[in-house]
Design a protein around this motif. Structure first.
Motif, PDB file in Angstrom:
ATOM      1  N   ALA B 102     -84.672 -47.080  37.440  1.00 24.83           N
ATOM      2  CA  ALA B 102     -84.879 -47.123  38.387  1.00 24.83           C
ATOM      3  C   ALA B 102     -83.984 -47.808  39.871  1.00 24.83           C
ATOM      4  N   THR B 103     -84.659 -49.327  39.673  1.00 19.49           N
ATOM      5  CA  THR B 103     -84.451 -50.058  40.397  1.00 19.49           C
ATOM      6  C   THR B 103     -82.992 -50.249  40.493  1.00 19.49           C
ATOM      7  N   LEU B 104     -82.139 -50.695  39.440  1.00 18.32           N
ATOM      8  CA  LEU B 104     -80.471 -50.508  39.515  1.00 18.32           C
ATOM      9  C   LEU B 104     -79.845 -49.360  40.108  1.00 18.32           C
ATOM     10  N   GLY B 105     -80.623 -48.597  39.960  1.00 19.24           N
ATOM     11  CA  GLY B 105     -80.272 -46.989  40.678  1.00 19.24           C
ATOM     12  C   GLY B 105     -80.609 -47.249  42.204  1.00 19.24           C
ATOM     13  N   LYS B 106     -80.998 -47.685  42.437  1.00 22.28           N
ATOM     14  CA  LYS B 106     -81.808 -47.774  43.747  1.00 22.28           C
ATOM     15  C   LYS B 106     -81.081 -48.950  44.819  1.00 22.28           C
ATOM     16  N   GLY B 107     -80.839 -49.697  43.987  1.00 18.68           N
ATOM     17  CA  GLY B 107     -80.343 -50.992  44.741  1.00 18.68           C
ATOM     18  C   GLY B 107     -78.417 -50.988  44.599  1.00 18.68           C
ATOM     19  N   ILE B 108     -77.867 -50.632  43.136  1.00 22.11           N
ATOM     20  CA  ILE B 108     -76.899 -50.449  43.469  1.00 22.11           C
ATOM     21  C   ILE B 108     -76.306 -49.009  44.677  1.00 22.11           C
ATOM     22  N   ASN B 109     -76.828 -47.354  44.617  1.00 22.55           N
ATOM     23  CA  ASN B 109     -76.978 -46.423  45.636  1.00 22.55           C
ATOM     24  C   ASN B 109     -77.040 -47.404  47.119  1.00 22.55           C
ATOM     25  N   ARG B 110     -78.519 -48.383  47.330  1.00 19.22           N
ATOM     26  CA  ARG B 110     -78.630 -49.197  48.851  1.00 19.22           C
ATOM     27  C   ARG B 110     -76.923 -49.396  49.161  1.00 19.22           C
ATOM     28  N   MET B 111     -76.725 -50.667  47.778  1.00 25.62           N
ATOM     29  CA  MET B 111     -75.375 -51.870  48.735  1.00 25.62           C
ATOM     30  C   MET B 111     -74.489 -50.917  48.725  1.00 25.62           C
ATOM     31  N   LEU B 112     -73.923 -49.325  48.034  1.00 25.75           N
ATOM     32  CA  LEU B 112     -72.508 -48.995  48.130  1.00 25.75           C
ATOM     33  C   LEU B 112     -73.253 -48.357  49.150  1.00 25.75           C
ATOM     34  N   ALA B 113     -74.177 -47.467  49.663  1.00 20.17           N
ATOM     35  CA  ALA B 113     -73.663 -46.428  50.776  1.00 20.17           C
ATOM     36  C   ALA B 113     -73.635 -47.203  51.887  1.00 20.17           C
ATOM     37  N   THR B 114     -74.427 -48.451  51.662  1.00 15.34           N
ATOM     38  CA  THR B 114     -73.522 -49.333  53.346  1.00 15.34           C
ATOM     39  C   THR B 114     -73.054 -50.194  53.456  1.00 15.34           C
ATOM     40  N   LEU B 115     -72.413 -50.346  52.579  1.00 13.06           N
ATOM     41  CA  LEU B 115     -70.862 -50.471  52.146  1.00 13.06           C
ATOM     42  C   LEU B 115     -69.974 -49.631  53.097  1.00 13.06           C
ATOM     43  N   LEU B 116     -70.510 -48.675  52.807  1.00 15.16           N
ATOM     44  CA  LEU B 116     -68.644 -47.499  52.597  1.00 15.16           C
ATOM     45  C   LEU B 116     -69.468 -46.235  54.676  1.00 15.16           C
ATOM     46  N   ALA B 117     -70.919 -46.518  54.195  1.00 10.55           N
ATOM     47  CA  ALA B 117     -71.505 -46.010  55.532  1.00 10.55           C
ATOM     48  C   ALA B 117     -71.227 -47.646  56.502  1.00 10.55           C
ATOM     49  N   GLY B 118     -71.246 -48.514  56.154  1.00 14.29           N
ATOM     50  CA  GLY B 118     -71.040 -49.558  57.444  1.00 14.29           C
ATOM     51  C   GLY B 118     -69.362 -49.412  58.198  1.00 14.29           C
ATOM     52  N   ALA B 119     -68.357 -49.517  56.826  1.00 17.55           N
ATOM     53  CA  ALA B 119     -66.941 -49.626  56.999  1.00 17.55           C
ATOM     54  C   ALA B 119     -67.072 -47.967  57.834  1.00 17.55           C
ATOM     55  N   LEU B 120     -67.787 -47.257  57.546  1.00 23.50           N
ATOM     56  CA  LEU B 120     -67.050 -45.831  58.505  1.00 23.50           C
ATOM     57  C   LEU B 120     -67.710 -45.851  59.576  1.00 23.50           C
ATOM     58  N   ALA B 121     -68.915 -46.106  59.888  1.00 21.57           N
ATOM     59  CA  ALA B 121     -69.715 -46.702  62.052  1.00 21.57           C
ATOM     60  C   ALA B 121     -68.645 -47.346  62.241  1.00 21.57           C
ATOM     61  N   VAL B 122     -68.026 -48.468  61.356  1.00 19.22           N
ATOM     62  CA  VAL B 122     -67.346 -49.689  62.446  1.00 19.22           C
ATOM     63  C   VAL B 122     -65.689 -48.971  62.694  1.00 19.22           C
ATOM     64  N   GLY B 123     -65.064 -47.751  61.976  1.00 22.45           N
ATOM     65  CA  GLY B 123     -64.226 -47.158  61.868  1.00 22.45           C
ATOM     66  C   GLY B 123     -64.347 -45.731  63.890  1.00 22.45           C
ATOM     67  N   VAL B 124     -65.611 -45.281  63.465  1.00 16.93           N
ATOM     68  CA  VAL B 124     -66.137 -44.900  64.635  1.00 16.93           C
ATOM     69  C   VAL B 124     -66.347 -45.170  66.130  1.00 16.93           C
ATOM     70  N   HIS B 125     -66.902 -46.247  65.548  1.00 17.24           N
ATOM     71  CA  HIS B 125     -66.886 -47.350  66.887  1.00 17.24           C
ATOM     72  C   HIS B 125     -65.949 -47.268  67.372  1.00 17.24           C
ATOM     73  N   HIS B 126     -64.675 -47.662  66.603  1.00 12.46           N
ATOM     74  CA  HIS B 126     -63.352 -48.072  67.273  1.00 12.46           C
ATOM     75  C   HIS B 126     -62.893 -47.133  68.510  1.00 12.46           C
ATOM     76  N   ILE B 127     -63.155 -45.740  67.242  1.00 10.16           N
ATOM     77  CA  ILE B 127     -62.257 -44.846  68.345  1.00 10.16           C
ATOM     78  C   ILE B 127     -63.049 -44.215  69.745  1.00 10.16           C
ATOM     79  N   SER B 128     -64.401 -44.726  69.275  1.00 12.06           N
ATOM     80  CA  SER B 128     -65.246 -44.741  70.423  1.00 12.06           C
ATOM     81  C   SER B 128     -65.018 -45.017  71.329  1.00 12.06           C
ATOM     82  N   THR B 129     -64.593 -46.770  71.312  1.00 10.29           N
ATOM     83  CA  THR B 129     -64.230 -47.009  72.106  1.00 10.29           C
ATOM     84  C   THR B 129     -62.855 -47.377  73.171  1.00 10.29           C
ATOM     85  N   LEU B 130     -61.582 -46.751  71.898  1.00 17.17           N
ATOM     86  CA  LEU B 130     -60.663 -46.262  72.189  1.00 17.17           C
ATOM     87  C   LEU B 130     -60.654 -44.822  73.142  1.00 17.17           C
ATOM     88  N   TRP B 131     -61.346 -43.656  73.032  1.00 16.97           N
ATOM     89  CA  TRP B 131     -60.800 -42.510  73.145  1.00 16.97           C
ATOM     90  C   TRP B 131     -61.455 -42.196  74.341  1.00 16.97           C
TER      91      TRP B 131
END
Lengths: 470, 470
Positions: B102-131
């Motif tokens: 359970a700990t590994l599942g949550k830990g890996i889920n949390r790290m991966l999701a943060t990585l992916l969502a962080g990247a997407l959010a940075v992209g969205v932020h750039h698009i919003s400021t540009l456009w």
């Protein structure tokens, strides 16, 4: 275009060179992904069609998050909370659940736990600064964090606390650690605690409001319908079983729909739903404090009945024919038991669904008990089994015995339903002439035809059940 | 001293004046609370004694939180992350679970999701400021937040995603909203995302390390033992059932221990455990990628058997005596079926527990099938049931029929266990002379005594089962 088509096309246009090979290696990948996307889309469509509330819920979460992120966009709001406004966003994501009960449970747990833990952390912070000094403070805080985290974590193992306050205990640990630890760096520990509490309250309240105001999903209603639906599924199976077992066609009932199987493993689902339903305020016919725990009793009795039905189900399609001599003796009472107990279950389910106290099931139960008695009276007739061989006799006897058990179970279910109806103050329904459901029209015909035959199908209706003469 | 004693005391010492009344009203409260505290302490002691790992787990959580809060106390660490260090504390509280899986599942889920969502959010932020420009930016961000939150929330309804990545999807929404929304106020959005990712990685890794390094609780081992234990419980019941039903004393087996009942509702527990066990690395005899899903099959077959046993159980203590004529005919094969299938289940459970491929259960299954055949051969003897009445006959025939069903179930369980053993590459155990468990010593005596009688109790041992001569 399948990936095979792709490979063919590549073979013809790119030939066998290294470039062609690379293209061939690359092309099928998006093709396969495309197939997967289509499959996922089909599954998504099915999920949405199965329960439209899922789509509504997704939009509700999006709306609540957009609402709460207004704190960042509007300067007057942002100036009040600053970066702490993100706690409100975080709270919405974590607290917003599918049903009102779950959202309320989490929201209230989160707010209360934050309040209590914040107060405790502020107290601990004061003690540490007063007694600890520069060196002792972090040691004292670390000690308190260890003790509180360990003891609250242990408290989560108490079944009574786990059922309703598990999330609250988690948030208690969280808030205590955050406030007391961050108090070491920030002097305004009261301010930290206050900001955290207000933002969490804003997030929780936003979630709860959106959850309740826009197409609310009441888990209490779902539980109510689940328990009633489970009884109905058993009733449908029982009504059909007698005809199916004695291989009587044209009764219009089919057992292909074996929905009763889900009842076998519904225990944990029901328990979870009861725990969540307790958080819900009054809605529809359900008052706050509706006796949800009584549904567990009804559910448990229904499950007991389902175990017997699962055992009955194995005697269908065994390929063993009921010996003709036994069949002529036990068919009538057995079919009576099946139809009457099936009807009783369906009546109980219908009454529960309508939230009425109805005694219409009682007459069916009385009829099924009469059929049991007539089956037992057969015991006076020695030598029924004389000419039959055991291989064929055993299954029939087992079915008869299980049917007797089912009647006992149905009686217990009826008791549980009546108890629920009485505790929940359901309104009393005057017993009325029974309306036959549309389903059994063909069954009427079957009975009319068979009444003149010697097969002795069950008498129809609830009031005219007659103990078989033997 | 009970609260009644208190009231008595107050009545005598304080009289009926207003002061006395206030004291009387106040005193029983702490008295009752004291009782509750004592009760809670007793329950806590019992919880700890039942499973010492609970206490260890609580200390582990305390330790992990204390470790991670070092970030606040040591300036060099604090200077790196500042207030963001609290994400590490938060992560430990949320991610640290009882089992490694359970700990590994949550830990890996949390790290991966943060990585992916962080990247997407940075992209969205750039698009919003540009456009977007000054006015359009918050609108664009709000639009993206709505769309991402709604679609990820809907994805959580996919059963396949829900089983393994539910927490990850939640954290994806969370991180995306936090980073993209806070990007509106902070220009260093990449810095926000980076800090969040590092602190969450630190928190997750601390949790995972503490969870694995100090007395790890492997959910895979728990699942393995649960499935084996369930089979053993059924075996114990079956071994005892024959003697109990035919009311044979002195066999040393007791049915008071009806632990098989927990098997009936173990489905959702097993499914959860399988989902968590998949996250665990290799440990003990279990490699990473151990075929955990095969345990679901074994569990499901065990449950099917438990349903039959539940039906059998209702025939105990019904007060209906087995008619003597029938008893003399069916007792021997029935008791053979019970003991042999019970032994088979226990052998299967023991082999699974030891992680060996053993064929020792097969001989017991063969014996129980031989007993079924001898029960069926009785069908050639017409007129067994001639002199018995149906009321007494039906239950015995039902028991016989259910026993035949149980043997079929045990065979299916054996198949499932053999399949698991083969897929999981358990080492093969040479069939050896069977060791009787200590439990059946009295049973030996009972058999030695009864062998000379006409009752025909089952032959002992696995290799010397003899098809009853009829």
């Amino acid at each position: 275009m399948t990936s095979a088509d792709f490979v063919d096309m590549e073979n013809s246009s790119c030939g066998g060179g290294p470039f062609g090979r690379v293209v061939r290696w690359l092309k099928p990948v998006p093709e396969r992904s495309w197939g997967k996307v289509l499959e996922a889309a089909r599954e998504a469509k099915k999920l949405g069609e199965d329960d439209l509330r899922r789509i509504v819920h997704s939009f509700k979460v999006g709306l609540a998050l957009t609402l709460v992120s207004l704190f960042y966009y509007y300067r007057p709001l942002y100036d009040g909370f600053g970066d702490d406004a993100m706690w409100a966003v975080l709270t919405v994501v974590v607290v917003f659940e599918f049903s009102v009960g779950a959202t309320l449970g989490k929201g209230i747990n989160r707010m209360l736990a934050t309040l209590l833990a914040g107060a405790l952390a502020v107290g601990v912070h004061h003690i540490s600064t007063l007694w600890g000094g520069e060196v002792g403070e972090p040691i004292l805080i670390a000690f308190f964090v260890f003790v509180v985290a360990a003891s609250v974590t242990f408290m989560r193992f108490f079944p009574a606390l786990k059922a309703r306050y598990d999330y609250g205990l988690l948030i208690f640990t969280l808030t205590f650690c955050l406030v007391s630890v961050s108090g070491y760096r920030e002097t305004q520990v009261l301010d930290v605690a206050h900001k955290r509490l207000s933002t969490i309250a804003i997030g929780s309240c936003t979630s709860i409001m959106v959850c309740i105001c826009i197409c609310p999903v009441w888990i209490g209603v779902d539980l109510h319908n689940l328990v009633a639906g489970n009884m109905e599924n058993l009733g449908v199976f029982m009504e059909g079983f007698g005809f199916e077992y004695f291989d009587i066609k044209g009764n219009g009932l089919s057992l292909s729909n074996q929905q009763y199987k889900s009842v076998l493993s519904s225990k944990s689902l029901e328990e979870t739903m009861v725990n969540l339903a307790r958080w819900e305020p009054g809605h529809g016919g359900f008052k706050f404090g509706h006796p949800w725990e009584k549904y567990l009793n009804v559910g448990s009795q229904t499950r007991q009945c389902a175990y017997k039905i699962e055992a009955l189900n194995t005697y269908l399609n065994t390929g063993i024919q009921v010996p003709a001599e036994i069949r002529s003796e036990i068919q009538e009472p057995c079919i009576n038991i099946c139809t009457e107990s099936g009807k009783a279950l369906k009546e109980l389910a219908a009454a529960l669904k309508k939230m009425t106290r109805s005694s219409s099931a009682d007459s069916h139960i009385a009829c099924s008990k009469a059929a049991v008695e007539s089956l037992k009276l057969l015991s006076l007739k020695r030598g029924i089994w004389k000419d039959a061989d055991l291989l064929e006799t055993i299954p029939s006897a087992a079915v008869a015995s299980l049917l007797i058990e089912v009647v006992a179970c149905v009686e217990k279910i009826a008791e549980a339903v009546h108890e629920l109806a009485s505790v929940a103050h359901f309104k009393t329904e005057q017993p009325q002439l029974l309306q036959e459901p549309a389903l059994s029209e063909e069954y009427h015909v079957a009975i009319t035809i068979d009444r003149n035959s010697t097969e002795g199908l069950p008498k129809n209706g609830s009031s005219d059940c007659i103990t078989t003469n033997v």
